[in-house]
Design a protein around this motif. Structure first.
Motif, PDB file in Angstrom:
ATOM      1  N   GLU A 207      -1.242  30.279  40.260  1.00  0.00           N
ATOM      2  CA  GLU A 207      -2.004  30.917  41.329  1.00  0.00           C
ATOM      3  C   GLU A 207      -1.198  30.991  42.617  1.00  0.00           C
ATOM      4  O   GLU A 207      -1.271  31.991  43.345  1.00  0.00           O
ATOM      5  CB  GLU A 207      -3.315  30.160  41.548  1.00  0.00           C
ATOM      6  CG  GLU A 207      -4.303  30.351  40.405  1.00  0.00           C
ATOM      7  CD  GLU A 207      -5.562  29.519  40.519  1.00  0.00           C
ATOM      8  OE1 GLU A 207      -6.573  29.885  39.908  1.00  0.00           O
ATOM      9  OE2 GLU A 207      -5.531  28.482  41.238  1.00  0.00           O
ATOM     10  N   ALA A 208      -0.410  29.960  42.889  1.00  0.00           N
ATOM     11  CA  ALA A 208       0.425  29.978  44.087  1.00  0.00           C
ATOM     12  C   ALA A 208       1.499  31.062  43.990  1.00  0.00           C
ATOM     13  O   ALA A 208       1.759  31.798  44.954  1.00  0.00           O
ATOM     14  CB  ALA A 208       1.072  28.609  44.301  1.00  0.00           C
ATOM     15  N   ALA A 231       8.412  32.674  43.705  1.00  0.00           N
ATOM     16  CA  ALA A 231       7.999  31.400  43.093  1.00  0.00           C
ATOM     17  C   ALA A 231       8.295  30.240  44.032  1.00  0.00           C
ATOM     18  O   ALA A 231       7.511  29.281  44.129  1.00  0.00           O
ATOM     19  CB  ALA A 231       8.710  31.208  41.767  1.00  0.00           C
ATOM     20  N   LYS A 232       9.425  30.307  44.737  1.00  0.00           N
ATOM     21  CA  LYS A 232       9.765  29.270  45.709  1.00  0.00           C
ATOM     22  C   LYS A 232       8.727  29.225  46.832  1.00  0.00           C
ATOM     23  O   LYS A 232       8.322  28.139  47.280  1.00  0.00           O
ATOM     24  CB  LYS A 232      11.149  29.534  46.296  1.00  0.00           C
ATOM     25  CG  LYS A 232      11.586  28.525  47.368  1.00  0.00           C
ATOM     26  CD  LYS A 232      12.948  28.879  47.920  1.00  0.00           C
ATOM     27  CE  LYS A 232      13.401  27.855  48.960  1.00  0.00           C
ATOM     28  NZ  LYS A 232      12.490  27.763  50.119  1.00  0.00           N
ATOM     29  N   ALA A 233       8.270  30.395  47.272  1.00  0.00           N
ATOM     30  CA  ALA A 233       7.250  30.432  48.328  1.00  0.00           C
ATOM     31  C   ALA A 233       5.973  29.739  47.869  1.00  0.00           C
ATOM     32  O   ALA A 233       5.347  28.983  48.625  1.00  0.00           O
ATOM     33  CB  ALA A 233       6.960  31.878  48.723  1.00  0.00           C
ATOM     34  N   GLY A 234       5.567  29.987  46.615  1.00  0.00           N
ATOM     35  CA  GLY A 234       4.377  29.334  46.085  1.00  0.00           C
ATOM     36  C   GLY A 234       4.546  27.838  45.987  1.00  0.00           C
ATOM     37  O   GLY A 234       3.640  27.066  46.340  1.00  0.00           O
ATOM     38  N   LEU A 235       5.701  27.394  45.508  1.00  0.00           N
ATOM     39  CA  LEU A 235       5.954  25.961  45.386  1.00  0.00           C
ATOM     40  C   LEU A 235       6.046  25.309  46.761  1.00  0.00           C
ATOM     41  O   LEU A 235       5.539  24.192  46.964  1.00  0.00           O
ATOM     42  CB  LEU A 235       7.243  25.722  44.586  1.00  0.00           C
ATOM     43  CG  LEU A 235       7.593  24.260  44.306  1.00  0.00           C
ATOM     44  CD1 LEU A 235       6.476  23.559  43.551  1.00  0.00           C
ATOM     45  CD2 LEU A 235       8.905  24.178  43.517  1.00  0.00           C
ATOM     46  N   ASP A 236       6.676  25.977  47.718  1.00  0.00           N
ATOM     47  CA  ASP A 236       6.793  25.435  49.073  1.00  0.00           C
ATOM     48  C   ASP A 236       5.425  25.207  49.709  1.00  0.00           C
ATOM     49  O   ASP A 236       5.220  24.241  50.464  1.00  0.00           O
ATOM     50  CB  ASP A 236       7.602  26.387  49.956  1.00  0.00           C
ATOM     51  CG  ASP A 236       9.102  26.275  49.709  1.00  0.00           C
ATOM     52  OD1 ASP A 236       9.537  25.262  49.135  1.00  0.00           O
ATOM     53  OD2 ASP A 236       9.835  27.205  50.084  1.00  0.00           O
TER      54      ASP A 236
END
Length: 426
Positions: A207-208, A231-236
């Motif tokens: 979802e992120a 994907a990095k933005a979601g994980l961050d």
């Protein structure tokens, strides 16, 4: 010479045909038995969906005394449900008849030959929400029938937001600011989802990523399409919440039930959870103090993961006709209304989301309908279990302190490589 051989051949032909026809008859009998078995059967489904089911089973049993349905309850966690079902199906056991499958399992179970394709014409699929129907289709065939749908929602303390003059957050930035402020002022956790290393964490990460405009796999599950930057933005977003303290560290052990309890006890300002947690919250310590909205995203409303249960018929059941008829009964409009009214689970019939009486009782229905229609299904991959395990493990490591040892770019890049190996191994 030829004329003498023809009568001999004709004489031999009936002798040759007798075992052949007998074999075809036996095969036909086996096929009839395979698809025509009736009698008492079992419904196997995970615990979050079972609390209200017995009354629906009783209705069936009263009118089908020779085809009684027995409920077999599996654990709460999707991973554990799948493990028990797979063990049964790999053994070709006939103990399970109707299978309550998480929507992500359709491809795997169909590909393995564990469930049977169904006749589309037997079910009113044109009256179901279209994204929900898609979860039951694999390689052009219908392998299950949608029973409940699901899409992640954001539960929030509307009383606290009103005191501080906040509107329900639409973006990650607004959620971060509000969660931080409420955490500091009221001494409660700002936000939590499902962050234990299991399928729930895979969903929260998906979802992120989706809410940052990305995806993990192609819709058919055959390619890794994860953009590292998105994907990095979601994980961050998730890592930042733990590092900054507005996501409480104890939520690293949260599944659905733990997140629900924390919110109901007033220990969280915001919680990501499934719609079925709405009903219990109305009788909890936060009754009349909470609201529900869509998940926030990077620049606006986010994109939820599509969840829910589909009902399938085990390929090893000896009561497949009864099982199929039960699925028709269980997914009827009348029972779908009860699924919502008695269980707080999202129905699959589209018209129920526009019913004024139901909206009065469940005011979140318009929001939920929009969340489902804009949700992303998880990939229809026969390797989904391995995909999910790889994601949950990588993301769990990234969310666990000390955060200085984790670089989101490296985590996502490494994860992408792992997923590509899993897909290639197919």
């Amino acid at each position: 010479m030829v004329r003498r051989l023809i009568p001999v051949a004709l004489a031999v032909l009936p002798v040759l045909l007798i075992p052949l026809l007998a074999g075809c008859a036996a095969a036909g009998a086996r096929e009839t038995e395979r698809f025509g078995g009736t009698g008492p059967f079992t419904l196997v489904i995970g615990r979050p969906a079972t609390a209200y089911l017995q009354s629906l089973l009783d209705r069936w049993n009263q009118t089908h005394p020779g085809e009684r349905a027995t409920l077999l309850e599996l654990p709460e966690a999707a991973d554990e449900q799948r493990a028990q079902m797979v063990a049964n199906l790999q053994a070709k056991s006939d103990r399970y008849d109707v299978l309550g499958l998480d929507v992500i399992w359709t491809a795997e179970f169909a590909d393995a030959g564990w469930i049977l394709p169904l006749e589309r014409a037997m079910f009113p699929l044109d009256r179901f929400l279209p994204p929900v129907v898609d979860t039951a289709v694999y390689r052009g065939k219908l392998w299950a029938v949608p029973y409940t749908s699901n899409a992640g929602l954001l539960f929030y303390r509307k009383d606290l937001l009103a005191k501080e003059g906040f509107k329900p957050p639409r973006t990650w930035g607004e959620l971060r600011d509000q969660a931080s402020a409420l955490h500091e002022k009221y001494g409660i956790g700002g936000y939590a989802g499902q962050f234990l290393a299991y399928e729930g964490l895979t969903v929260n990460f998906a979802e992120a990523v989706q809410s940052a405009g990305g995806q993990i796999l192609s819709p058919d599950g055959t390619k890794v399409t994860m953009d590292v930057a998105r994907a990095k933005a979601g994980l961050d977003f998730l890592v930042g919440g733990f590092r900054e303290g507005w996501i409480p560290p104890e939520s690293l052990s949260f599944k659905e039930d733990e997140a629900q309890l924390a919110f109901e006890e007033g220990r969280l300002a915001f919680a990501r959870n499934w719609p079925h947690t709405y009903g219990p919250a109305t009788t909890s310590a936060v009754a009349d103090k909470f609201g529900v909205t869509r998940l926030p995203g990077a620049d606006g409303p986010g994109t939820a993961s599509l969840g829910g249960y589909n009902l399938a018929v085990s390929a090893f059941s000896k009561r497949q006709k009864s099982a199929t008829e039960f699925i028709r009964y269980f997914t009827s409009l009348e029972n779908q209304r009860r699924v919502l009214a008695d269980g707080s689970f999202p129905p699959v019939w589209a018209e129920l989301y526009d019913d004024p009486g139901l909206i009065k009782r469940f005011p979140y229905l318009p929001v939920l309908k929009q969340s489902i229609l804009t949700a992303r299904p998880r990939p229809a991959s026969a390797n989904y279990d391995q995909v999910s395990l790889a994601i949950a493990s990588a993301v769990s490591n990234a969310l666990t302190p000390p955060f200085t040892e984790h670089d989101s770019h490296d985590v996502v890049s490494s994860l992408k490589g792992q997923l590509e190996e899993i897909i290639r191994a197919r």
